[in-house]
Structure formats: C-alpha cells, structure tokens
Scaffold this motif. Structure first.
Motif, mmCIF file in Angstrom:
data_model
loop_
_atom_site.group_PDB
_atom_site.id
_atom_site.type_symbol
_atom_site.label_atom_id
_atom_site.label_comp_id
_atom_site.label_asym_id
_atom_site.label_seq_id
_atom_site.Cartn_x
_atom_site.Cartn_y
_atom_site.Cartn_z
ATOM 1 N N LYS A 154 0.838 -1.197 0.000
ATOM 2 C CA LYS A 154 0.000 0.000 0.000
ATOM 3 C C LYS A 154 0.879 1.257 0.000
ATOM 4 O O LYS A 154 1.846 1.333 0.764
ATOM 5 C CB LYS A 154 -0.863 -0.032 1.277
ATOM 6 N N GLU B 181 2.152 4.711 1.082
ATOM 7 C CA GLU B 181 2.032 5.463 2.339
ATOM 8 C C GLU B 181 2.603 6.863 2.152
ATOM 9 O O GLU B 181 3.293 7.143 1.164
ATOM 10 C CB GLU B 181 2.798 4.742 3.461
ATOM 11 N N ASP B 182 2.343 7.712 3.146
ATOM 12 C CA ASP B 182 2.775 9.107 3.089
ATOM 13 C C ASP B 182 4.287 9.215 3.303
ATOM 14 O O ASP B 182 4.800 8.898 4.374
ATOM 15 C CB ASP B 182 2.020 9.898 4.178
ATOM 16 N N HIS C 23 6.058 11.335 6.398
ATOM 17 C CA HIS C 23 6.183 10.884 7.782
ATOM 18 C C HIS C 23 7.523 11.407 8.335
ATOM 19 O O HIS C 23 8.575 11.182 7.740
ATOM 20 C CB HIS C 23 6.148 9.360 7.783
#
Ligand code: DP6
Length: 402
Positions: free
Chosen positions: A73, A75-76, A79
């Motif tokens: 998936k 993700e940002d 972070h």
C-alpha cells in the motif's frame, strides 16, 4: 547524447533486515526528535529465515518525487521519521563525497527514490516491525548512495529499536551522553555464531484486545509520570547491562534467563507505574509467565525465560536441548485449535517428545484452549544483507511495485 534507456533506467537495490528482541529494554527518551534513550539496552537479532523485512530502493532521474509502498500500500512519504532517515543518509553521502570518497554515487544523489518494503510475517503478530523496517530502509539507501560504515545512528532516528537491527547476534545500544546524539549507537556484543544452542520461540497470543498504546506514546507518558522508570534508568539498567553482557560472553544461560525475565517484569512494572497506567500483558501472557516459572522450579534451574514488549505476545529464550519438552508443555497448557494442529509450530522444526508424569504434575495451570494461535521457532541470526538476484526486486522497471 546518451542512449535513452541508460538515462531513465532506475538503479535498483534490494536488501533484507532482521527483527530484534530486547532482553534489557529500551523505554523512555531524553530527546524525542533525535530519539535518544534514557538508558542503554541489549537485544538478540532474530534469524531472517523466519522473520525479516525486504526493501527495494529504486533511484531514477525520471522520478518526480520520493514515494513509498509498505506491504503493498502506498504510504505518506512525509512521515517525519521517514524524512529524518532520508535526509540523514543523503547528508552523509554528500559529506563523504565532499571528503573525496569516490564510492559515493553522485548521480543518484540528485535523483528521487521509490521505496517498496514488505515483511515476511503478519504485522498483526505484533512483532516490532518498525525495527526491521527502518533498519532495512537505512541499509538499502546506504547501498544506493554508496555509503558504508556506522549507520545505526541514522536507523535510530527512524525508530529507537531499529538501531539494534543493524547488527546480527547480540547487540547493545549504548545510550550515549552527547546532546547531538552522535554517541548513541548500536554495537555488536557477540556475533550470531557465538551461542549456537540458543533458541527463540515467539508465542503469538490469540486474544486480540483494543489497540494498545503504541511504544512512542507509551514511553512518553512513562517518562513524564513514572518515578519507577527514572529509578530503573539511573540505578538498575547500568549494572544490569554489565551483568547481561557478561552472561552473553560466558554463555551463562541461567543468569541470562533470570536477568531477561526480571527486566521484562520491571519494564511492565514501569508501565503500571505510568499514570494513567498502561497494560500490555493480558491473561494469556500471565499464564505463560506462570508456566515458565513452574517449569523452571520443577528443574530447580532457569531453563526457559520469557520477555514481553509493548503487546501480549511472549518471546521465549531457551536452549536447544529444552525446546522439544518445553513446547510439549506449552501444547498441554494451550491446546491448539485442531485446524492448525499441523501449523501450530512454524519455523525451525522440533521432533515431538513425551513428557514425564512428574513434569505434568508440576504444571498446575488451568488449560487455556487456543490461547496461543501459533508459534514461530527461530534462533539468533545475522544483520542486514544485500540480495544480489535482480529477480528479488520489489519494484519493476517502471519504478512501481511488481
Ligand atoms: C518495548 O523502538 O518501537 O520494544 O523509538 O518510539 O520508535 P520508538 O519506539 P520503539 O520501542 C521499542 C520498545 C520495546 C523495548 C525494546 O525493543 O527495547
């Protein structure tokens, strides 16, 4: 002009990194941003045949931005801890290049990266996956940029415990005293080959509870409210680290086991001393604790040790010669589901043995059917590795997950 394909073809590097389980726990920071701990800690690096993170980093002139995919998936990438690791490794690469190190890849330094990372174990197993994850990220980025040497100080800035996953075997994280954290690094105490009889069983507890308080938030509240934690960091851990390192050097299992159990218990005591209190152990965890003590008392010596992190799963340390019998006792107290009778034990396989009536009688515990969903059997293992086979890359030629 260069042929087009040599210009846009990504550079791919794929590496793996291990999980580690502390026997002297890290709990509490003196600096949140730099992730500097209030005490030193010591862990065993688990073997990657059973538990590992695999990460591919692709670097390419045509990438528009840094991107990351975790377990399939996206993700940002913003972070903060991810950004710390990216920034610090690029800073180190630039510094090395400016110091005249010719192995640094100057081309890659100006490119964006795509990162893809997967675990070979379920995140739900509650095994500090952030340690293996950040260790793997930092190790892989270092290979892409051509920097080597001390990297645990960068992995530490992803997740404290990640610095210990940069080495195999028995690893200490020296807390350090500098404000800038430069001396807060991991160091190998003994390699994985040092204690070949040592075995590790991860008992995955089946009772799912409400999502417990995460390590980062939990230890922050503990530092703010627990005077027991302050006492532990100042007056208990320094001596315990010395004793633990000596027990590891001497392969003195009885001492290693007692210190491991005492340290886990004290960590969970500081959680109870936190206000409001934090509970990580549940009824299955406490049952495992009683089982281990009854087993050890029966033999009049510490043959098995438990330790628990920020969740209910038990990690058992024992020796090869006791694994089969102890597993039988676990099966007796936690009768497995018929459906997973075969897969109850994963990892290093163990021949079943009969247990004596005396031992059965010594274990006075109400059976808890299905209390443990499965067990991962493993041992100490090596640190991060590069995978040379290009077939192992997690990103395709287009720079996207395969
Ligand atoms: C209980 O390394 O997950 O597993 O530094 O905030 O990312 P952050 O915390 P983390 O904490 C691990 C705590 C522990 C004990 C240990 O591994 O030493």
């Amino acid at each position: 002009t260069m042929p087009k394909d040599t210009v846009v073809k990504p550079v791919n590097v794929t590496c793996t990194a291990p999980v580690n389980i502390a026997v002297v726990k890290y709990w509490g920071k003196r600096n949140e941003g730099l992730i500097l701990p209030i005490n030193s800690s010591l862990s065993v690096t688990l073997h990657q045949d059973q538990l590992k993170t695999t990460t591919t980093v692709a670097s390419c002139r045509s990438f528009q931005e840094d991107r990351i995919w975790l377990n399939g998936k996206e993700e940002d990438i913003n972070h903060p801890r991810l950004q710390s690791c990216l920034r610090e490794i690029r800073r180190l690469a630039r510094k090395r290049r400016n110091d005249g190190d010719s192995s640094v890849d100057v081309g890659c330094l100006s490119h964006k990266v795509h990162i893809c990372s997967v675990n070979n174990f379920p995140t739900a197993a509650g095994l500090a996956s952030s340690a293996a994850g950040f260790a793997c990220l930092v190790y892989t980025l270092a290979k892409v940029y051509g920097v080597d040497g001390e990297l645990s100080g960068i992995a530490r800035q992803g997740s404290g415990s990640a610095c210990r996953s940069m080495y195999g075997g028995f690893v200490q994280w020296i807390m350090g005293e500098r404000e800038d954290g430069k001396d807060s690094v991991a160091q190998q105490v003994e390699p994985e080959s040092h204690w070949p009889d040592l075995r590790v069983l991860v008992l995955v507890v089946s009772i799912a509870e409400r999502k417990p308080v995460g390590s980062t938030a939990g230890m922050q509240t503990s530092v703010e409210t627990s005077s027991l934690l302050k006492h532990r960091a100042e007056s208990v851990v320094p001596d315990r680290m010395k004793q633990m390192i000596e027990a590891v050097h001497k392969k003195d299992f009885a001492t290693f086991a007692e210190l491991t159990m005492r340290d886990s218990n004290q960590f969970h005591a500081t959680c109870l001393d936190t206000f409001p209190p934090i509970f990580y152990l549940n009824t299955v965890s406490r049952h495992v604790i009683s089982l281990v003590h009854q087993y050890n008392r029966h033999y009049g010596e510490a043959r098995v040790a438990y330790t628990f992190d920020a969740g209910p799963n038990a990690v058992i340390y024992t020796l090869q010669q006791h694994v089969a019998e102890f597993l039988q006792v676990v099966r007796l107290v936690f009768p497995p589901d018929n459906n997973n009778g075969k897969t109850f034990l994963t990892g290093l396989q163990v021949e079943p043995v009969e247990i004596s009536e005396e031992l059965k009688n010594a274990i006075c515990l109400e059976p808890m059917p299905k209390g443990i969903s499965y067990i991962i059997s493993t041992q100490a293992g090596p640190g991060p590795r590069v995978l040379e086979d290009p077939g192992q890359h997690l990103l395709g030629p287009d720079g996207l997950p395969k």
